[in-house]
Structure formats: structure tokens, C-alpha cells
Design an enzyme around this catalytic site. Structure first.
Site, PDB file in Angstrom:
ATOM      1  CG  ASP A 415     -59.099 -50.958  37.540  1.00 13.76           C
ATOM      2  OD1 ASP A 415     -59.461 -49.854  37.967  1.00 13.76           O
ATOM      3  OD2 ASP A 415     -58.956 -51.216  36.332  1.00 13.76           O
ATOM      4  CD  GLU A 468     -62.933 -48.547  39.527  1.00 15.18           C
ATOM      5  OE1 GLU A 468     -62.996 -47.394  39.077  1.00 15.18           O
ATOM      6  OE2 GLU A 468     -62.425 -49.485  38.901  1.00 15.18           O
TER       7      GLU A 468
END
Length: 759
Positions: A415, A468
């Protein structure tokens, strides 16, 4: 820690007076700031025998049981008992203590008669920041040590003045259980006999300034159910049954394999289900829909459920909200045995400021950066890790390995990578300091990500990491060791080493295009074609994730213009385009049946729209049929995934028909077998559209997918008879087809296809 008292020894004697400890030592012991309590407490040789000391603040009497005799120790105040026994050291090696309190009498082993339970190699690797299985050394481990069952506790707190163990077993008063510092490693250790699985505990940390805070164990492998925050002594008893899955998962590179991901927030997929109950339902559902993988929003423990797991306090513990760590293993095992891979969101970019967790863990910034500008994450009110500290880097690298080795996770989606890579991320001028070369890159974070990826791929065959990353950082999915020629003759540096990267540009552009009324789409046509300019710069995943269906962004179908029929048609056409586009696919739960409401972690999905009964609706069931067919046809046709990272696997047929809102392209398998995808993003039926195709061994083409089919809720316009391939050049290709394009629909056409996706 206590056990039932055994029969009285034959003799009861008063221990002799022991030399009192000096005032400084006594103060350090009682305050928990003595770095080596084992040097004072426990049994130690003396000229007249053996001196035994112990700290038992709730005891009225303490006796040493040794050599068939109970030697009563003298209480010198504040819970410190001591005495001299006229015995040799050999006779006292395995003594026990008889402790009398207001609750009764118990016989216990003295924690301060044991040697360190942590080896020199472990300490060396920790000191080097290279302990790849750090979770086996630090934290709480129930084990047998020197013939006695108990738990070894070890924690890294290099600047602490003292560390004490607290829990139910000592009334949450650590006076009797200070840990010892193991040299310059910064590790504190204590073997606590009699403590076993299921015990609650924390560490009381005395900071450099004398402040005291109770912290959960950073390496705890199990936690209390939030909002409670204690750590739990844990040992796994799960027996895995996924050997066949693990053996085959690394046989083919993931970028050249079918990879279709169903993103799930476990707590709200069906609210109220435990890990074991999910294991009974989720694998069957995902398998029926044909997805190859699930991706779980973060499962590591987090105090606030509304963070969806993205504010982690227990990096080594699956959330206790849904069950135990073994229950979570059971769910993963069930998914693997159903042939479904398991990806997990992993959050090494930041952590929350809760004072019982990682923040200022040893009384000073430790896991976070010491520079306040570097420590504070500007967007989320959290703290950023200090990737330049080798022990912090080790904590995170080992954590990535932990989930993949101990829980058989098949991949980590990392993330917020962009927030890690740039020193000026969400910061204004004057709020950040350039790196040593004067640039904005966070060189420590780059080194960490490279180490994490290289270590994970080396240690765990078949694993995949996914970034990401929302910028144009060069080489996100390039190997860490790869250095070669780059643009303008410059040499490229080693990549970050990820296997795949979320294509945020494709997501934003394509959703923006779809949000416009069809009459206006011709002015935004490039939004649907621009992704092919950079499609092979990285290995991509096309994500329609949870982030796109919350916080006022609306669900996927609700982003679409028009009435309800047109919204669903747009939704279906978009999914057909997405599955045919180069790159892997990810779809968040609920979007597979066109849920109209935004996702709510509190309410879960609108299952009544598709489940059998009076409330089920064919318009939603039809969309789910389409997703099932897209996945099955996708997996069956190598043209859609085999050359995802090879430019030769794609060819535009028409990319410039903006006025008609039409685009068409070919996908090719490694053997050269084609699939033609055609999208008509206008509400107009277009008859007699000629499209170029390569001449194939078959003289006819058929529809493999038509998103306007009635079984999906469409109007049923299409090409029911085989399309005859003509030797008439078109769009730069030697052959062509004349096709009817349904309104707001995507077609997949293949030569000679005679199969069916019907279920």
C-alpha cells in the site's frame, strides 16, 4: 506462573542473613531500571554458600525449596526477599520458590535462575539487521528451557532504561518480572516459567527520561480482540493441507499467467462471519465466479475498524475480530484447496500514533524517524517508518516473509508506495529536506523496498509482490539487480523489484471517460487509448478497488451516466473492455453484481439483490453472470494473458474512431492465436461495421463474449451466425469482418470458436 503446592519438604529452616544490596542497586531493581536483574536476583555463589534474592511485592512469605529443605527468606521491604543458604551452587541449581500471598500458597520456578533463552546467532543477526525470521527470535514463544515449560519474552528497545513484563499472571504489576538487556543489541529478554499459550501480556517500557508506558508487543503473533490491546502468547497448531497448491504455484511466471483478482474486506463481505465461517463460503463463491485470486484488505491487527486495516498496530498478528491466527490459516488453506491464490494488502508506509503500540516505543522515536518532518505522515495523521534504521528495515522485511512463510500468503500488495518513495510527498516547500544528492527521492525507502522484494522472491518460490504506486517512477517492476541502457543513452538503475504494479493512470482515465454521457465521450476518447502508450513500461494490474467505491465516489455502476438500463449496459461494456485490455484485473466485491450503493464496512454487501428469493433481481444477477463468463473465457484463452508484458501481443485495429465511440484491438497468444475485442461506448446499434483481422486457418469468427446478451440483462443485439472472414484488407490487416455492434457493449470475437460460457 503459579502451580499447586507440592507436599512439604522434610525440613523448614530460616535462611541466613545475606549482604544487603547497595541503595543504588535496590532502587534500580524496584524501579525496573536495572539492566541485568539476573545478576542480583536468583541464586549466586557466596563465601558461605549461596545467596538467593527475589522480588515478590504481593508475598507475605517466600521460601526456597532446595535439597529437601524449605529455606525461609528474610523480607527487607518493598517485596525484596533475600537470604543465604549453606549449600553449594550445585544443590541449588534447580530450586523452586514457595510463595505465600493473601490468595494462598504456590510453588513456582524462579525466572532469575535461567540462562538467556535467546542464542548468540539470533542476537548477531538482529544487531546486523539481517534476521530474516525475526519473529522466531523476538516476541513471546512458549517453549521448554532448561527442562522447564514457560515462555521466552524478547523485545527490542535499545534506549529504554528498563523493561518489565506485565500481565494477568502478575496482576499487571511488573515489579517481579524485569527483563535483562542482552548487551549492545538493544534486546531485552526474560524466560518466564509457567506462562503458556493464551496468557495476556504487555511490556512496561521505562524511557530515557524515566517516563513509563505500557506497550503491546511489536512482534505479537496474536492479540486481544479490539478495543482491548493486550498481546497474547500464541503457538500454532494448524496442519496445512495445501501442499499441491504450493508445489504448482511457481511453475509459471505470474505475468504470463491468468490473474483475475476479487478484492475482499473480510469483515464486511458477509458481516458477522468468522475466519472459519468464511472458509465455508468464500472459496466456493470465488471459484464459481472464476477468479484466480482473492486480495484481502489488510488483516493485520488494527484498533479502528473504520480504517479497514490500513492503520496497523499489530504487524505480526491477524485481527482477532474474526478469530485466531490458526483460524486465519484455515481460511487460507481452504482457498488454496479450492485452487484460489491469496493476496494480502500490506502496509509498511506508516503506522498510527497510539501510545500503547509502536509510537515512541522505547521512550523516543524508534520505529518512526527522529526528524519530525520525516516522521509525520502529512495525509493520514500517522507516523512514517525510519527506513534508514537497519533494525526497522529488518522488522518490515521479516514481516513480509512472515505472512508468506507462516500463513502461505501468495502475494503482497504494498500500500501507498508513492508516499514512501518521495521526500516531498504531500509536503510544501520548506517541509522537507532533499536527499544527499539534492533530490526528492527517499533513498532509504528505495533500499528497503529493493531488499524486501529481493528477499521475498529469494525465500518464497512463486510469491508475487504488487505495488500501489501512482506516479511515473521508473522501474517499479524491474528487477533489483537489473542495470541496463535507458533513455537518452543513460544507464538505468536497479528496479524496485515488484512483480506487478497497479495501473492507476488507466483506472483514472477510463473511469473519467465512462462517467461522461456518450454524446460527450468523443472529446475524451484518448482517455481510453492513452494507456497503450505506456502499457509495457511496467507489468500492470488494472484495479477497480475499494478506493473507487467509497467516500462519495459512488459504486462502479452508479458512476455510469443514463437511466438504470444504460448504467448497467455501460457497467457491462466497461468490464468487457477491462478484461480484454493488456494487464491483470482486480475488481472489488459488490461490483461483480452492480451493487448500486457505495461500499460500507459497517453494512456489508447488498446480497439480497442476487440471492435466491423474492428480492433477487435479474438485472443484478445478469451482471454477475457476465463476470463469471468473462473470467472463464479469460482463463481459457491465452491470448488474454499470455503476452500481457509483450507489445507483440497487442495490436490496435481502430483507435481513432472517436466520433462513434468505438475502439477495437487484437490480443495474441504466444502461438499467435488472436482475439478481437470491440467496444461500442455509444447507445446506438452500429450495423455493418468493417473491422480488420488477421487471416487465420478458420474462415469464420464467432462471439465469445457479448456484454449485451439477454442473459446478462442486455438487449440481445449481436451476431448470432458465424462471421465470415473476407480476404479484404482493412485497418492495415489482410482480412476483415463485417460486424454488428450492440449498443453500449463490448464484443470478444475469436476464429472458429464453438464453445459456450453458459452455466
Amino acid at each position: 506462573m503459579t502451580v499447586n503446592a507440592t507436599a512439604d519438604p522434610i525440613l523448614h529452616r530460616q535462611a541466613g542473613a545475606a549482604p544487603s544490596v547497595d541503595a543504588g542497586t535496590r532502587t534500580a531493581l524496584l524501579s525496573g531500571t536495572h539492566h541485568d536483574p539476573h545478576a542480583v536476583l536468583g541464586a549466586h555463589p557466596a563465601p558461605g554458600g549461596v545467596i538467593v534474592r527475589c522480588l515478590r511485592p504481593y508475598a507475605t512469605e517466600v521460601a526456597v525449596l532446595a535439597d529437601g529443605t524449605a529455606w525461609t527468606l528474610r523480607h527487607t521491604g518493598d517485596g525484596l526477599f533475600e537470604g543465604e543458604l549453606p549449600l553449594t551452587s550445585a544443590l541449588v541449581l534447580e530450586y523452586r520458590l514457595r510463595v505465600t500471598t493473601a490468595e494462598g500458597v504456590a510453588e513456582v520456578d524462579d525466572p532469575y535462575r535461567f540462562l538467556p533463552a535467546l542464542g548468540e546467532l539470533d542476537l548477531h543477526l538482529i544487531d546486523e539487521g539481517r534476521h530474516e525470521e525475526l519473529w522466531t527470535a523476538l516476541g513471546a514463544h512458549a517453549l521448554e528451557h532448561q527442562g522447564v515449560q514457560g515462555t521466552r519474552f524478547a523485545v527490542w528497545a535499545p534506549r529504554a532504561r528498563g523493561v518489565r513484563l506485565i500481565g494477568d499472571f502478575n496482576y499487571w504489576d511488573g515489579t517481579s518480572t524485569p527483563l535483562r538487556s542482552l548487551g549492545h543489541s538493544g534486546v531485552w529478554e526474560l524466560f518466564a516459567p509457567g506462562i503458556g499459550e493464551g496468557e495476556l501480556y504487555k511490556f512496561e517500557i521505562i524511557g530515557p527520561d524515566g517516563s513509563r508506558r505500557e506497550h503491546a508487543d511489536p512482534m505479537a503473533r496474536r492479540t486481544e480482540r479490539p478495543p482491548a490491546t493486550a498481546s497474547v502468547v500464541h503457538a500454532s497448531h494448524h496442519t496445512w493441507g495445501d501442499e499441491a497448491w504450493l508445489e504448482q504455484r511457481g511453475e509459471r511466471p505470474v505475468h504470463a499467467s491468468p490473474f483475475s483478482v476479487y478484492e475482499v474486506h473480510l469483515a464486511s463481505w458477509r458481516p458477522g462471519l468468522t475466519y472459519r465461517q468464511l472458509a465455508e463460503q468464500l472459496p466456493a463463491y470465488v471459484s464459481d465466479l472464476g477468479f484466480t485470486h482473492v486480495e484481502l484488505l489488510p488483516v493485520a491487527e488494527h484498533p479502528f475498524g473504520g480504517s479497514w486495516g490500513y492503520q496497523v498496530t499489530g504487524f505480526y498478528a491477524p485481527t482477532a475480530r474474526l478469530g485466531s491466527p490458526d483460524d486465519f490459516k484455515h481460511l487460507i488453506d481452504a482457498l488454496h484447496q479450492a485452487g484460489i491464490g491469496v493476496l494480502m494488502d500490506w502496509v509498511p508506509a506508516h503506522f498510527p500514533r497510539d501510545d500503547w503500540a509502536l509510537a515512541e516505543f522505547d521512550g523516543r522515536p524508534l520505529y518512526e524517524h527522529e526528524d519530525p518532518q520525516r516522521a509525520a505522515h502529512p495525509d493520514w495523521g500517522t507516523l512514517e517508518f525510519d527506513y534508514g534504521r537497519k533494525e526497522v528495515r529488518n522488522f518490515l522485511v521479516a514481516n513480509a516473509l512472515y505472512w508468506c512463510q507462516e500463513f502461505h500468503i501468495d502475494g503482497l500488495r504494498v500500500d501507498a508506495v508513492a508516499s514512501m518513495l518521495y521526500l516531498d510527498y504531500s509536503r510544501e516547500e520548506g517541509q522537507w529536506t532533499p536527499n544527499r544528492f539534492g533530490g526528492r527521492e527517499n533513498l532509504d525507502a528505495v533500499a528497503f523496498l529493493q531488499e524486501m522484494n529481493a528477499t521475498l522472491y529469494r525465500r518464497v518460490p512463486g510469491v508475487i509482490t504488487i505495488a500501489e504506486e501512482s506516479t511515473a517512477w521508473d522501474g517499479v517492476t524491474r528487477a533489483t539487480h537489473h542495470i541496463g541502457p535507458g533513455a537518452n543513452g543513460n544507464q538505468t538503475r536497479g528496479g524496485l523489484g515488484f512483480g506487478l504494479k497497479w495501473n492507476m493512470g488507466w483506472m483514472h482515465d477510463s473511469l473519467d471517460y465512462m462517467s461522461h454521457e456518450p454524446v460527450h465521450r468523443k472529446f475524451h476518447h484518448n482517455d481510453m487509448t492513452f494507456s497503450m502508450v505506456y502499457a509495457y513500461s511496467e507489468n500492470y494490474v488494472l484495479p477497480i478497488s475499494h478506493d473507487e467505491v467509497v467516500h462519495g465516489k459512488r459504486s462502479l455502476v452508479s458512476k455510469m451516466p443514463g437511466d438504470w438500463w444504460q448504467q448497467r449496459a455501460n457497467h457491462r461494456a466497461y468490464l468487457g473492455f477491462m478484461w480484454a485490455h493488456p494487464g491483470k484485473q482486480l475488481l472489488f466485491m459488490g461490483q461483480e453484481f452492480a451493487q448500486g450503493a457505495e461500499w460500507s464496512e459497517a453494512d456489508g454487501l447488498q446480497w439480497s439483490l442476487v440471492e435466491e428469493g423474492s428480492t433477487a433481481r435479474e438485472d443484478h444477477v445478469g451482471v454477475r453472470r457476465l463476470v463469471r463468463d468473462l473470467n472463464r473465457r479469460y482463463t481459457a484463452d491465452p491470448a488474454l494473458w499470455e503476452r500481457d508484458t509483450d507489445p507483440a501481443g497487442f495490436r490496435w485495429v481502430t483507435a481513432d474512431n472517436a466520433d462513434d465511440n468505438v475502439l477495437a484491438f487484437l490480443r495474441y497468444s504466444a502461438e499467435g492465436d488472436p482475439l478481437l475485442a470491440v467496444c461500442n461506448f455509444s447507445p446506438v446499434v452500429r450495423e455493418g461495421v468493417r473491422l480488420g483481422v488477421p487471416l487465420t486457418g478458420s474462415s469464420s469468427w464467432r462471439e465469445a463474449i457479448n456484454t449485451d446478451a439477454k442473459r446478462y440483462g442486455g438487449s440481445g443485439v449481436g451476431n448470432e451466425v458465424p462471421l465470415v472472414q473476407e480476404s479484404l484488407a482493412c485497418h492495415g490487416l489482410p482480412g476483415s469482418l463485417t460486424v454488428c455492434l450492440p449498443p453500449l457493449a463490448t464484443l470478444w470475437l475469436t476464429p472458429g470458436y464453438v464453445g459456450s460460457c453458459d452455466v
